[in-house]
Design an enzyme around this catalytic site. Structure first.
Site, mmCIF file in Angstrom:
data_model
loop_
_atom_site.group_PDB
_atom_site.id
_atom_site.type_symbol
_atom_site.label_atom_id
_atom_site.label_comp_id
_atom_site.label_asym_id
_atom_site.label_seq_id
_atom_site.Cartn_x
_atom_site.Cartn_y
_atom_site.Cartn_z
ATOM 1 N N GLU A 100 0.857 -1.184 0.000
ATOM 2 C CA GLU A 100 0.000 0.000 0.000
ATOM 3 C C GLU A 100 0.888 1.227 0.000
ATOM 4 O OE1 GLU A 100 -1.420 -1.507 3.418
ATOM 5 O OE2 GLU A 100 -2.936 -2.686 2.379
ATOM 6 N N TYR A 112 7.987 1.996 -7.323
ATOM 7 C CA TYR A 112 7.213 0.759 -7.484
ATOM 8 C C TYR A 112 6.812 0.541 -8.952
ATOM 9 C CZ TYR A 112 6.846 1.305 -2.398
ATOM 10 O OH TYR A 112 7.137 1.465 -1.071
HETATM 11 C C1 LIG Z 1 10.724 5.770 -1.616
HETATM 12 C C2 LIG Z 1 12.194 5.554 -1.232
HETATM 13 C C3 LIG Z 1 12.301 4.256 -0.438
HETATM 14 C C4 LIG Z 1 13.024 5.429 -2.529
HETATM 15 O O1 LIG Z 1 14.357 5.084 -2.178
HETATM 16 P P1 LIG Z 1 15.618 5.731 -2.944
HETATM 17 O O2 LIG Z 1 16.809 4.975 -2.544
HETATM 18 O O3 LIG Z 1 15.632 7.195 -2.702
HETATM 19 O O4 LIG Z 1 15.215 5.460 -4.456
HETATM 20 P P2 LIG Z 1 16.202 5.047 -5.644
HETATM 21 O O5 LIG Z 1 17.383 5.952 -5.658
HETATM 22 O O6 LIG Z 1 16.444 3.581 -5.588
HETATM 23 O O7 LIG Z 1 15.305 5.416 -6.896
HETATM 24 C C5 LIG Z 1 14.599 4.433 -7.628
HETATM 25 C C6 LIG Z 1 13.510 5.123 -8.410
HETATM 26 O O8 LIG Z 1 12.523 5.639 -7.523
HETATM 27 C C7 LIG Z 1 12.021 6.869 -8.049
HETATM 28 N N1 LIG Z 1 12.343 7.969 -7.136
HETATM 29 C C8 LIG Z 1 13.110 7.898 -6.031
HETATM 30 N N2 LIG Z 1 13.099 9.097 -5.396
HETATM 31 C C9 LIG Z 1 12.319 9.913 -6.125
HETATM 32 C C10 LIG Z 1 11.923 11.264 -5.986
HETATM 33 N N3 LIG Z 1 12.338 12.019 -4.947
HETATM 34 N N4 LIG Z 1 11.085 11.787 -6.897
HETATM 35 C C11 LIG Z 1 10.640 11.048 -7.946
HETATM 36 N N5 LIG Z 1 11.002 9.743 -8.145
HETATM 37 C C12 LIG Z 1 11.832 9.194 -7.237
HETATM 38 C C13 LIG Z 1 12.667 7.059 -9.409
HETATM 39 O O9 LIG Z 1 11.864 6.392 -10.356
HETATM 40 C C14 LIG Z 1 13.966 6.320 -9.207
HETATM 41 O O10 LIG Z 1 14.549 5.904 -10.413
HETATM 42 P P3 LIG Z 1 15.600 6.872 -11.180
HETATM 43 O O11 LIG Z 1 16.620 7.298 -10.145
HETATM 44 O O12 LIG Z 1 16.163 5.989 -12.234
HETATM 45 O O13 LIG Z 1 14.793 8.022 -11.673
HETATM 46 C C15 LIG Z 1 12.743 6.769 -0.446
HETATM 47 O O14 LIG Z 1 12.412 7.957 -1.145
HETATM 48 C C16 LIG Z 1 12.221 6.870 0.964
HETATM 49 O O15 LIG Z 1 12.768 6.285 1.886
HETATM 50 N N6 LIG Z 1 11.141 7.658 1.164
HETATM 51 C C17 LIG Z 1 10.584 7.865 2.491
HETATM 52 C C18 LIG Z 1 9.912 6.644 3.022
HETATM 53 C C19 LIG Z 1 8.814 6.159 2.089
HETATM 54 O O16 LIG Z 1 8.036 6.939 1.575
HETATM 55 N N7 LIG Z 1 8.725 4.830 1.944
HETATM 56 C C20 LIG Z 1 7.731 4.202 1.093
HETATM 57 C C21 LIG Z 1 6.471 3.992 1.823
HETATM 58 S S1 LIG Z 1 5.234 3.240 0.777
#
Ligand SMILES: CC(C)(COP(=O)(O)OP(=O)(O)OC[C@H]1O[C@@H](n2cnc3c(N)ncnc32)[C@H](O)[C@@H]1OP(=O)(O)O)[C@@H](O)C(=O)NCCC(=O)NCCS
Length: 141
Positions: A100, A112
């Site tokens: 979710e 995702y």
């Molecule tokens: C969501 C989260 C886990 C992503 O982790 P991350 O290590 O920053 O993401 P990645 O570097 O692996 O990025 C993978 C893809 O996610 C997307 N993405 C990650 N951060 C993004 C941002 N700030 N804005 C838009 N897309 C984003 C992109 O598609 C990215 O691919 P790309 O770099 O080739 O464009 C991180 O932002 C986070 O911890 N957020 C807070 C907690 C959260 O919301 N958890 C999910 C709850 S459902």
């Protein structure tokens, strides 16, 4: 690597930094004790940089929580950790993965969708207290 007791303080700190309504440390402790729970952390040295908690029930795995330390975001860690966790779930018999996510969580949704999760439903007002909808995403493994 698997989440262990020694990671819990750092995991709870990441959780607080990432969410408005963070899970308390005690909830991560409970995760550790649940047989269906599969929990992973990414480390740089002794520092926890990310975690992912999932439940494996029958042949379905549900991503319960995932977060990357704010300093380490946007470096591919979230994608790496989730893919690794899904691979391990598949090796343990999972054939479907679900989760979710808030409608407004663009970063998580982008992650995702980039990993082939598809929208299969919506839970109106799911997140308390704001009442934001949850989107239900699933993919085959
Ligand atoms: C969501 C989260 C886990 C992503 O982790 P991350 O290590 O920053 O993401 P990645 O570097 O692996 O990025 C993978 C893809 O996610 C997307 N993405 C990650 N951060 C993004 C941002 N700030 N804005 C838009 N897309 C984003 C992109 O598609 C990215 O691919 P790309 O770099 O080739 O464009 C991180 O932002 C986070 O911890 N957020 C807070 C907690 C959260 O919301 N958890 C999910 C709850 S459902």
């Amino acid at each position: 690597m698997p989440l262990a007791r020694e990671h819990l303080d750092q995991v709870a700190d990441i959780e607080k930094a990432c969410f408005q309504n963070p899970w308390p440390r005690s909830l991560f402790m409970e995760e550790l004790c649940m047989p269906m729970s599969m929990d992973h952390v990414a480390l740089v040295g002794a520092q926890v940089t990310a975690f992912c908690c999932m439940w494996l029930v029958a042949s379905q795995v549900k991503v319960q929580n995932i977060a990357v330390h704010p300093v380490f975001q946007r470096r591919g860690l979230g994608r790496y950790l989730l893919l690794r966790a899904l691979t391990l779930a598949r090796e343990h018999g999972a054939v479907r993965a679900g989760l979710e996510v808030r409608t407004g969580n663009i970063a998580a949704l982008s992650l995702y969708y980039s990993l082939d999760f598809c929208l299969e439903g919506r839970r109106p007002g799911y997140y308390y207290p704001e009442g934001e909808d949850a989107l239900l995403l699933w993919r085959d493994l």
